[in-house]
Design an enzyme around this catalytic site. Sequence first.
Site, PDB file in Angstrom:
ATOM      1  N   CYS A 131      26.415  44.921   6.386  1.00  0.00           N
ATOM      2  CA  CYS A 131      27.229  45.787   6.263  1.00  0.00           C
ATOM      3  C   CYS A 131      27.567  46.210   4.744  1.00  0.00           C
ATOM      4  O   CYS A 131      27.834  47.291   4.605  1.00  0.00           O
ATOM      5  CB  CYS A 131      28.619  45.303   6.808  1.00  0.00           C
ATOM      6  SG  CYS A 131      28.810  44.359   8.185  1.00  0.00           S
ATOM      7  N   ASP A 132      27.505  45.212   4.026  1.00  0.00           N
ATOM      8  CA  ASP A 132      27.827  45.289   2.528  1.00  0.00           C
ATOM      9  C   ASP A 132      26.754  45.201   1.478  1.00  0.00           C
ATOM     10  O   ASP A 132      26.948  45.534   0.510  1.00  0.00           O
ATOM     11  CB  ASP A 132      28.991  44.466   2.191  1.00  0.00           C
ATOM     12  CG  ASP A 132      30.272  44.634   2.874  1.00  0.00           C
ATOM     13  OD1 ASP A 132      30.548  45.816   3.481  1.00  0.00           O
ATOM     14  OD2 ASP A 132      30.919  43.808   3.232  1.00  0.00           O
ATOM     15  N   CYS A 181      29.153  39.633   5.596  1.00  0.00           N
ATOM     16  CA  CYS A 181      28.104  40.618   6.337  1.00  0.00           C
ATOM     17  C   CYS A 181      27.131  41.391   5.606  1.00  0.00           C
ATOM     18  O   CYS A 181      27.684  42.170   4.804  1.00  0.00           O
ATOM     19  CB  CYS A 181      29.010  41.540   7.186  1.00  0.00           C
ATOM     20  SG  CYS A 181      27.908  42.502   8.164  1.00  0.00           S
TER      21      CYS A 181
END
Length: 312
Positions: free
Chosen positions: A139-140, A136
């Site tokens: 997300c990261d 992701c």
Amino acid sequence: MGQETNLCTIIGSGPAGYTAAIYAARAGLKPQLFTGKEPGGQLMITNDVENYPGYPEGIMGPQMMADFQKQAERFDTEIFSEMITEVDFSGPIHKLMSESGREILTHTVVISTGASAKWLGLESETRLMNKGVSACAVCDGFFFKGQEVIVVGGGDTAAEEATYLAKLCPTVHLLVRRDEMRASKIMQKRVLNTSNIQVHWNTSTVEVLGEEEVTGAKVINNVTKEESVINGSGFFVAIGHKPNTGIFKDWLEMNEAGYLITGADSTTTKVPGVFASGDAQDHVYRQAVTAAGTGCMAALDAERYLAANEII
Ligand code: NDP
């Protein structure tokens, strides 16, 4: 005395499931929630969550899910660490079967079984999970700002992740296993027009490199069979997601990829009293905050259904 019938049963324990539980419990529906085999869902494999409103300093994914659970339990949600393995939606009362053989009768069901990222299946990928390996970028990606990264895949997800990362990283290596991308034309164009995305055609990953954290990938050209090393501290696998909806295939409408189809602006399915939320139903946004939003909607829809049918 016959078996008691639940007012509301929730399947799944990610942001959608726990949010549905909080709303259903506060509405007095005494929900039972079945966590499934990966309690907490995809956030359990995410490090810092920095885009969920209300956590200005960010929060670790597992901690966030522990908090969701605590909040659901505070309002009397009964939680079972079990999988639902079978459903029967043929009658007005729905039947669920758990892995331990428990049979649950329920007036309403909130499905929040989520989706799972597909992985390449390499030992090195598993070993370096959360140490540079991620599924992701939203997300990261931020943790790799200013660093060289690698993205695997040739679909819309990979194209989107690569263009997202290209705004943060000096070089994004996109590994496409064939000589063309599956992504939509417009997404392909965006990738090819982004100067710091370097597409490696006909390229598959042999191994993710690194001891304590990712340093790159050993790759192979599928045409020439030549192996080489690409450097990068982030390794993003973007080869698709699979919604966890197999047990519903005989009962509910789903699209080709298996995502549950719900009514416009609601979480209703074709079966009265069965509602779908989170990533099992949403293939577009797939964020914790949107999953929580549709979990809330599903609980409200369940409550309205119970009231309209004079069950509560
Ligand atoms: P897709 O199934 O569309 O694409 C998967 C990609 O990963 C393909 O290029 C595939 O290669 C590649 N792949 C699969 N397995 C491997 C492997 N083991 N090693 C290397 N590469 C592999 O998945 P997406 O998640 O990209 O998209 C899913 C759906 O969601 C699609 O319908 C897409 O259009 C939609 N979507 C839409 C978006 C948007 O509109 N903004 C954003 C994201 C997704 P190959 O082609 O060779 O099979």
